[in-house]
Design an enzyme around this catalytic site. Structure first.
Site, PDB file in Angstrom:
ATOM      1  N   LYS A 155      78.146  41.646 114.994  1.00  0.00           N
ATOM      2  CA  LYS A 155      78.330  41.841 116.442  1.00  0.00           C
ATOM      3  C   LYS A 155      79.551  41.076 116.922  1.00  0.00           C
ATOM      4  CE  LYS A 155      76.559  44.332 117.019  1.00  0.00           C
ATOM      5  NZ  LYS A 155      75.843  45.467 116.563  1.00  0.00           N
ATOM      6  N   HIS A 178      76.163  27.678  97.861  1.00  0.00           N
ATOM      7  CA  HIS A 178      76.845  28.315  96.725  1.00  0.00           C
ATOM      8  C   HIS A 178      78.202  28.889  97.118  1.00  0.00           C
ATOM      9  CE1 HIS A 178      73.289  27.774  94.312  1.00  0.00           C
ATOM     10  NE2 HIS A 178      72.559  28.335  95.266  1.00  0.00           N
ATOM     11  N   ARG A 225      83.015  57.139 121.659  1.00  0.00           N
ATOM     12  CA  ARG A 225      82.989  57.362 120.214  1.00  0.00           C
ATOM     13  C   ARG A 225      84.120  56.637 119.492  1.00  0.00           C
ATOM     14  NH1 ARG A 225      80.166  62.372 119.138  1.00  0.00           N
ATOM     15  NH2 ARG A 225      81.489  62.872 117.386  1.00  0.00           N
ATOM     16  N   ASN A 249      87.644  67.850 114.102  1.00  0.00           N
ATOM     17  CA  ASN A 249      87.046  66.572 113.697  1.00  0.00           C
ATOM     18  C   ASN A 249      86.735  66.665 112.211  1.00  0.00           C
ATOM     19  OD1 ASN A 249      87.015  66.006 116.367  1.00  0.00           O
ATOM     20  ND2 ASN A 249      84.798  65.946 116.593  1.00  0.00           N
ATOM     21  N   GLY A 250      86.880  65.556 111.499  1.00  0.00           N
ATOM     22  CA  GLY A 250      86.564  65.581 110.065  1.00  0.00           C
ATOM     23  C   GLY A 250      87.824  65.431 109.240  1.00  0.00           C
ATOM     24  N   TRP A 291      90.753  60.000 116.400  1.00  0.00           N
ATOM     25  CA  TRP A 291      90.663  58.708 115.722  1.00  0.00           C
ATOM     26  C   TRP A 291      91.400  58.906 114.400  1.00  0.00           C
ATOM     27  CZ3 TRP A 291      88.482  56.602 111.221  1.00  0.00           C
ATOM     28  CH2 TRP A 291      88.249  55.225 111.238  1.00  0.00           C
ATOM     29  N   GLU A 328      82.905  42.560 115.508  1.00  0.00           N
ATOM     30  CA  GLU A 328      83.216  43.888 116.058  1.00  0.00           C
ATOM     31  C   GLU A 328      83.904  43.792 117.417  1.00  0.00           C
ATOM     32  OE1 GLU A 328      79.981  47.256 114.880  1.00  0.00           O
ATOM     33  OE2 GLU A 328      79.186  45.612 116.054  1.00  0.00           O
ATOM     34  N   GLU A 334      73.663  40.619 111.119  1.00  0.00           N
ATOM     35  CA  GLU A 334      73.871  41.422 112.327  1.00  0.00           C
ATOM     36  C   GLU A 334      74.582  40.603 113.420  1.00  0.00           C
ATOM     37  OE1 GLU A 334      73.932  44.380 113.095  1.00  0.00           O
ATOM     38  OE2 GLU A 334      73.680  44.453 115.253  1.00  0.00           O
ATOM     39  N   CYS A 336      86.669  60.945 116.491  1.00  0.00           N
ATOM     40  CA  CYS A 336      87.166  62.158 117.168  1.00  0.00           C
ATOM     41  C   CYS A 336      86.118  62.896 117.991  1.00  0.00           C
ATOM     42  CB  CYS A 336      87.689  63.145 116.144  1.00  0.00           C
ATOM     43  SG  CYS A 336      88.933  62.510 115.049  1.00  0.00           S
ATOM     44  N   LYS A 348      82.117  54.874 117.349  1.00  0.00           N
ATOM     45  CA  LYS A 348      80.675  54.809 117.544  1.00  0.00           C
ATOM     46  C   LYS A 348      79.959  55.741 116.580  1.00  0.00           C
ATOM     47  CE  LYS A 348      76.979  53.673 119.832  1.00  0.00           C
ATOM     48  NZ  LYS A 348      76.486  52.323 119.484  1.00  0.00           N
TER      49      LYS A 348
HETATM   50  C1  G6P Z   1      79.562  52.637 113.280  1.00  0.00           C
HETATM   51  C2  G6P Z   1      79.093  52.000 114.570  1.00  0.00           C
HETATM   52  C3  G6P Z   1      77.978  51.006 114.280  1.00  0.00           C
HETATM   53  C4  G6P Z   1      76.849  51.702 113.544  1.00  0.00           C
HETATM   54  C5  G6P Z   1      77.342  52.416 112.288  1.00  0.00           C
HETATM   55  C6  G6P Z   1      76.282  53.324 111.717  1.00  0.00           C
HETATM   56  O1  G6P Z   1      80.172  51.704 112.474  1.00  0.00           O
HETATM   57  O2  G6P Z   1      80.169  51.348 115.212  1.00  0.00           O
HETATM   58  O3  G6P Z   1      77.493  50.467 115.484  1.00  0.00           O
HETATM   59  O4  G6P Z   1      75.888  50.765 113.189  1.00  0.00           O
HETATM   60  O5  G6P Z   1      78.462  53.249 112.600  1.00  0.00           O
HETATM   61  O6  G6P Z   1      76.035  54.341 112.646  1.00  0.00           O
HETATM   62  P1  G6P Z   1      74.683  55.107 112.832  1.00  0.00           P
HETATM   63  O7  G6P Z   1      74.933  55.995 114.013  1.00  0.00           O
HETATM   64  O8  G6P Z   1      74.471  55.883 111.569  1.00  0.00           O
HETATM   65  O9  G6P Z   1      73.614  54.134 113.081  1.00  0.00           O
END
Ligand code: G6P
Length: 605
Positions: free
Chosen positions: A482, A501, A27, A101-102, A75, A485, A478, A2, A600
């Protein structure tokens, strides 16, 4: 997640609000809306499911004139994304509008109580409960808007950033925050409000970050006033933003993600600048708190998502160079794990946005238990940067693409410097290796067209396995994150030796495996892992050090990276992993900058 925008001044607010919402699109959101108070003190409301562009076209035939307004990208948390659940929400008498927001955790209790008093609700949201409560209190106590907001917030359990306008309180926006960010921009003849500074930077660089439990009273022709929720005046600390509009644009790239991948030679240069001095690493946050680091019995890293992966690499770096025991926790688990923490512990919180709710809560807990909390953040002035005792910014500039790229490499670079800075000796070779990173990154990015071609082969697979060992086990996690996502392909990251395993059962000709296999101490071992995949008919994309003949002979594809110190190799290998995810997602037609369901900045639990 949001986003809030607000404007009060002499200009028409609609275009400013819409531009601000576009700035916050990165975001992540699923609906949007605006509420405007016009010259006759009429409240105009427009909201719709979908993108800000849809809201804009929906509003084309509507009267959206007015110079005071609040706007929102939602969101979904309580109730599906639809026009009714979209913000702003309006009180039953049609006078008061709110964006929020929240999450309001006790919204059901409040809702039931209000329903007993005859309140009717249109939406499924927790936010509507708050606006009805404000109206109820204002009406029944015959009080001012700010008094009604203050009293209502006193009854709320949860996290919020809100902005409120009222037809009967002309020329005013009331804003408040608890655990969810709000920034107020002070212009010459207007005041702006937003979840972060990106919607404000076009108009002013003077900002005030609202603190938890503060309420801002923003009036058209009066200076900003801020009070606490227990009605005491707060200090107003006006800060100057160091953010430029060009940093928020694509700069000729088709997507922010690609721009951010290609920015990495310069962002890593920015991360390093002024910190490698005469073969030593100088971090002011460490220098100022050296005794804390020297006396530390333990370091606990807390983070979420990609930042957590950076934390896993940080653990290894700190164990290798600072020789201090390190554990890495998901912030969301840490906060509810009844952790054992003492004043000899250092908690390092890693966060790109500096606003992640779980990480923020983990910091609050760690501080309460006496730990020294160190932040590694990107967003300057963010809640986490301000909540920590000290820290180091990664300085990679705003990251807009939802999938973190340049922030990850910035975080790992800072963690490497942190590990070396804790022990103040000279680290001649490693400081040279760190300084060489920008040029190694530049060289590695030349793989782009090879990876673009390769991605055609894998566009339509359903699953991917990523394997790595040692420093590059987190790289496997990671790389898989990626890909999932942004391409929605299921991908799993695993320590290569653990494959036998469990995941080995999945391997067949339909499951490609990405093996991260630079020349390091475990090189021979990882060759055996590749052979185990090949023996079962799986195809292998291997990321190897230039000139690696052994793996070239057995893998289906090799992506060659330049030679790099083992402890810094996660930075270099992340580049082909980012590019592979990007090109596969683009070939699938996915929206890489705003993948479905993702946010984000995750400001709710
Ligand atoms: C969300 C984002 C990720 C990020 C994570 C942690 O899931 O999409 O890209 O790694 O939050 O966010 P931060 O801002 O705390 O690194």
């Amino acid at each position: 997640m949001c986003g809030i925008v607000g404007y009060i001044g002499n200009s028409q607010c609609f275009p400013i609000l819409i531009k601000g919402l576009h700035r916050l699109e990165y975001r992540g959101y699923d609906s949007a809306g605006v509420a405007i108070i016009d010259a006759e003190n009429q409240l105009k409301l427009c909201k719709s499911r979908g993108k800000v562009a849809e809201l804009e076209s929906f509003c084309q035939s509507k009267d959206v004139s007015g110079t005071i307004g609040i706007a929102h990208t939602r969101w979904a948390t309580h109730g599906e994304p639809n026009d009714t659940n979209a913000h702003p929400h309006v009180s039953a008498d049609g006078n008061i509008a709110i964006v929020h927001n929240g999450t309001i955790e006790n919204y059901n209790v409040l809702k039931r109580a209000l329903m007993k008093h005859g309140c009717e609700f249109k939406s499924e949201t927790d936010t509507e409960v708050l606006v009805q409560l404000i109206q109820y209190i204002k009406q029944n106590n015959s009080c001012t808007l700010v008094e009604a907001v203050t009293e209502s917030l006193g009854q709320v359990v949860g996290a919020y950033a809100i902005a409120v306008v009222d037809r009967n309180t002309p020329g005013t926006i009331i804003a408040a925050r608890k655990s969810s960010p709000l920034v107020i921009g002070i212009g010459d003849d207007a005041t702006y409000l937003a979840s972060d500074a990106t919607p404000i930077i076009d108009y002013t660089d003077k900002v005030v970050y609202l603190n938890d439990d503060e309420i801002a009273i923003i009036k058209k022709d009066e200076p900003l006033r801020v009070i606490t929720t227990d009605n005491k005046p707060s200090n107003i600390d006006i800060q100057t933003l160091k953010l430029s509009v060009s940093q928020l644009e694509k700069g000729g790239y088709p997507h922010f993600m690609l721009k951010e991948i290609f920015e990495q030679p310069s962002t890593i240069e920015d991360s390093i600048r002024g910190r490698v001095v005469n073969n030593r690493i100088e971090l002011s946050g460490v220098n100022l708190n050296r005794s804390k680091f020297v006396d530390a019995e333990r370091i606990i890293i807390v983070a979420c998502g990609t930042s957590w992966h950076a934390g896993l690499i940080g653990k290894r770096l700190m164990q290798d160079f600072a020789r201090v025991p390190v554990s890495v926790e998901y912030a969301s688990e840490f906060r509810y794990s009844n952790p054992v923490i003492s004043s000899r512990d250092i908690v390092i919180a890693i966060s790109q946005s500096g606003e992640t709710a779980d990480t923020l809560a983990a910091i609050t807990l760690a501080k309460k238990m006496g730990a020294f909390v160190y932040g590694i953040c990107n967003a300057v002035g963010s809640s986490i940067a301000r909540a920590t005792d000290s820290g180091t910014y990664i300085h990679v500039g705003p990251e807009i693409g939802v999938a973190s790229t340049k922030a990850f490499t910035g975080q790992v670079t800072v963690l490497a410097m942190l590990a070396l800075a804790i022990d103040p000796g000279t680290v001649e070779q490693l400081s040279k290796d760190i300084e060489a990173l920008p040029s190694l990154i530049k060289e590695t990015l030349k793989l782009n067209s090879t990876i673009e071609n390769l991605s055609s082969t894998y566009t339509y697979v359903h699953n991917f396995l990523y394997l790595g060992r040692g420093y590059n086990y987190p790289s496997a996690l990671e790389g898989a994150l990626k890909l999932k996502e942004i391409s929605y392909i299921h991908a799993e990251g695993y320590p290569a030796a653990e494959m036998k395993h469990g995941p080995i059962a999945l391997i067949d000709h339909e499951l490609p495996t990405v093996v991260i296999a630079p020349n390091d101490d475990l090189h021979d071992k990882i060759i055996s892992n590749i052979q185990q995949v090949k023996a079962r008919g799986g195809s292998v994309i291997a990321i190897v050090t230039k000139g690696d003949k052994a793996i070239k002979e057995i893998a289906d594809h090799t992506l060659e990276i330049p030679k790099v110190a083992e402890c810094l190799s996660p930075i270099i290998v992340s580049l082909p992993l980012q590019l592979l995810a990007y090109h596969i997602a683009i070939k699938k037609g996915c929206n890489v900058d705003m993948p479905r369901n993702l946010a984000k900045s995750v400001t709710v639990e």
